[in-house]
Design an enzyme around this catalytic site. Structure first.
Site, short mmCIF file in Angstrom:
data_model
loop_
_atom_site.label_atom_id
_atom_site.label_comp_id
_atom_site.label_asym_id
_atom_site.label_seq_id
_atom_site.Cartn_x
_atom_site.Cartn_y
_atom_site.Cartn_z
N THR A 40 13.80 43.53 12.18
CA THR A 40 14.35 44.11 13.36
C THR A 40 13.26 45.57 13.84
O THR A 40 13.34 45.75 14.68
CB THR A 40 15.72 44.85 13.01
N HIS A 43 10.45 44.43 15.23
CA HIS A 43 10.78 44.35 16.96
C HIS A 43 10.47 45.67 17.62
O HIS A 43 10.16 45.76 18.65
CB HIS A 43 11.92 43.57 16.86
P1 NAD Z 1 10.65 36.48 9.45
O1 NAD Z 1 10.24 36.58 10.95
O2 NAD Z 1 9.85 37.28 8.43
O3 NAD Z 1 10.51 34.98 9.00
C1 NAD Z 1 10.70 34.04 9.88
C2 NAD Z 1 9.62 32.91 9.15
O4 NAD Z 1 9.67 31.70 9.96
C3 NAD Z 1 8.02 33.31 9.09
O5 NAD Z 1 7.62 33.70 8.00
C4 NAD Z 1 7.38 32.46 10.05
O6 NAD Z 1 6.16 32.24 9.69
C5 NAD Z 1 8.54 31.31 9.99
N1 NAD Z 1 8.03 30.27 10.91
C6 NAD Z 1 7.55 30.19 12.02
N2 NAD Z 1 7.48 28.92 12.39
C7 NAD Z 1 7.89 28.28 11.74
C8 NAD Z 1 8.24 26.76 11.76
N3 NAD Z 1 7.86 25.94 12.65
N4 NAD Z 1 8.84 25.98 10.78
C9 NAD Z 1 9.29 27.01 9.55
N5 NAD Z 1 9.00 28.11 9.56
C10 NAD Z 1 8.29 28.85 10.61
O7 NAD Z 1 12.28 37.14 9.41
P2 NAD Z 1 13.52 37.35 8.36
O8 NAD Z 1 13.24 38.97 8.05
O9 NAD Z 1 12.99 36.64 6.93
O10 NAD Z 1 14.63 36.96 8.79
C11 NAD Z 1 14.60 35.65 9.23
C12 NAD Z 1 15.49 35.36 10.50
O11 NAD Z 1 16.62 35.80 10.52
C13 NAD Z 1 14.71 36.15 11.66
O12 NAD Z 1 14.81 35.03 12.86
C14 NAD Z 1 15.70 37.24 11.89
O13 NAD Z 1 15.57 37.59 13.24
C15 NAD Z 1 16.96 36.74 11.57
N6 NAD Z 1 18.01 37.55 11.16
C16 NAD Z 1 19.18 37.47 11.58
C17 NAD Z 1 20.24 38.00 10.94
C18 NAD Z 1 21.74 37.83 11.27
O14 NAD Z 1 22.33 38.84 11.09
N7 NAD Z 1 21.99 36.76 12.00
C19 NAD Z 1 20.18 39.28 10.03
C20 NAD Z 1 18.76 39.46 9.81
C21 NAD Z 1 17.51 38.71 10.16
#
Ligand code: NAD
Ligand code: ZN
Length: 341
Positions: A40, A43
């Site tokens: 976040t 972002h």
């Molecule tokens: P991050 O962006 O570091 O991890 C996402 C991963 O997905 C990256 O390593 C990326 O390379 C990978 N990816 C891209 N394309 C892909 C594909 N086709 N197949 C498989 N993997 C692929 O994010 P993070 O900090 O580990 O967080 C994970 C997710 O959770 C993010 O989308 C984030 O926004 C979300 N999030 C949600 C909450 C919530 O409360 N719902 C809280 C924190 C984070």
């Protein structure tokens, strides 16, 4: 005090000098020791569409931290000066139906630390005492500083029974990797994780994934055959927010499979709904951490031997914050920590 702020409506983050916040009657004043950089924060750093809509400027950002209680309001009970704490970054209203029922993670009036109100990338932070969590002595400052994202992993992973189950995780970001570690620790059989980033897949392997899949080179369906899976995954943890990854997951699930969805897609996401319907899948959205069950479970998981330390790949002094943000942005890292002392 020193604080890292979003000062201008453009990419970047700036070191600023701001007033030390005053605790209200029910608040703690926390002296920050370590903070970690979240997706976040990246972002907000890049000033994407979501940040432009969400973040009022100027704003001290950050919500992953550990610190020490140095002051408190007159109504606070259960804490004392010197307590080592991290804290739940979702500030909930306390008066909606879910809050009153103890389901605070479902509060409809949630405010975010470092998003809607002053954050933790600062020498001092004020939060409601209710949101603070005391860190047991045998858990390090480093690990305590990543309890917020670890909590996302734990909340998602423990949404469904994993014992003896085959688990698919899409997205080996820091949260996906920690979820793999949790799944393995609690007794899943296959823990398969997908990504397109080799550095992160290697880290996932080190931390408990039984098989990593680089979907830019390998097909998940081939890997399933390879490891002798004849039916499909029992539990899916969607942690990428990427449509193609979620579609892959839907086809790889067994009938009656359960999916917990944490990854946030950037916009609407089309899927083949017949997969959900005819397979009888259960989908559950996950926001944040359960207050405060997830926090107690995090401490217990570490105390029962879960080794999360490899996820912390970099530590910098806060004076080198730019290197910290660059490292996090490079994709060649796990969690990046900034030291404030
Ligand atoms: P991050 O962006 O570091 O991890 C996402 C991963 O997905 C990256 O390593 C990326 O390379 C990978 N990816 C891209 N394309 C892909 C594909 N086709 N197949 C498989 N993997 C692929 O994010 P993070 O900090 O580990 O967080 C994970 C997710 O959770 C993010 O989308 C984030 O926004 C979300 N999030 C949600 C909450 C919530 O409360 N719902 C809280 C924190 C984070
Ligand atoms: Zn509420």
């Amino acid at each position: 005090m020193k604080a890292l702020s979003k000062l201008k409506s453009e990419p970047g983050i700036w070191m600023t000098d701001v007033e030390i916040p005053e605790p209200g009657h029910n608040d703690l004043l926390i002296k920050i020791r370590k903070t970690a950089i979240c997706g976040t924060d990246m972002h907000i750093y890049h000033w994407d569409e979501w940040s432009q809509k969400t973040i009022p400027v100027p704003m001290v950002v950050g919500h992953e931290y550990v610190g020490e209680v140095v002051g408190m309001g007159q109504e606070v009970a259960g804490f004392k000066v010197g307590d080592r704490v991290s804290g739940e970054g979702h500030i909930t209203c306390g008066h909606c139906r879910n809050c009153r029922a103890g389901r605070r993670h479902l509060c409809r009036n949630t405010y975010g630390v470092g998003v809607d109100r002053q954050g933790a990338f600062a020498e001092y932070l004020v939060i409601p005492a209710l949101n603070a969590f005391k860190i047991p002595d045998n858990i390090s400052d480093e690990l305590a500083s990543i309890f917020d994202p670890f909590g996302n992993a734990v909340h998602t992973a423990l949404s469904f029974d994993l014992v003896g189950e085959d688990v698919l995780i899409t997205g080996a970001g820091p949260i996906g990797i920690m979820a793999a570690a949790v799944a393995r620790h609690v007794g899943a059989r296959h823990v398969v994780i997908t990504d397109i980033n080799e550095y992160r897949l290697n880290l996932a392997k080190k931390m408990g994934a039984t098989r990593t899949v680089n979907v830019s080179r390998e097909k998940l369906s081939d890997v399933m055959k390879d490891i002798g899976m004849t039916e499909g995954f029992d539990v899916g943890l969607e942690m990428s927010g990427v449509a193609v990854a979620f579609r892959d997951m839907l086809s790889a699930m067994n009938h009656g499979g359960k999916i917990a969805m944490l990854g946030i897609p950037p916009g609407e996401m089309a899927i083949d709904w017949s997969q959900v319907i005819f397979k009888g899948l259960i989908l559950k959205g996950i926001y944040g951490r359960e207050m405060f069950e997830t926090w107690y479970k995090m401490a217990s998981l570490i105390q029962s031997g879960l080794d999360l330390s490899p996820i912390i790949t970099h530590q910098f002094s806060v004076d080198d914050f730019q290197t910290g943000f660059d490292t996090m942005g490079s994709g060649e890292s796990g969690k990046v920590i900034l030291n404030w002392q």
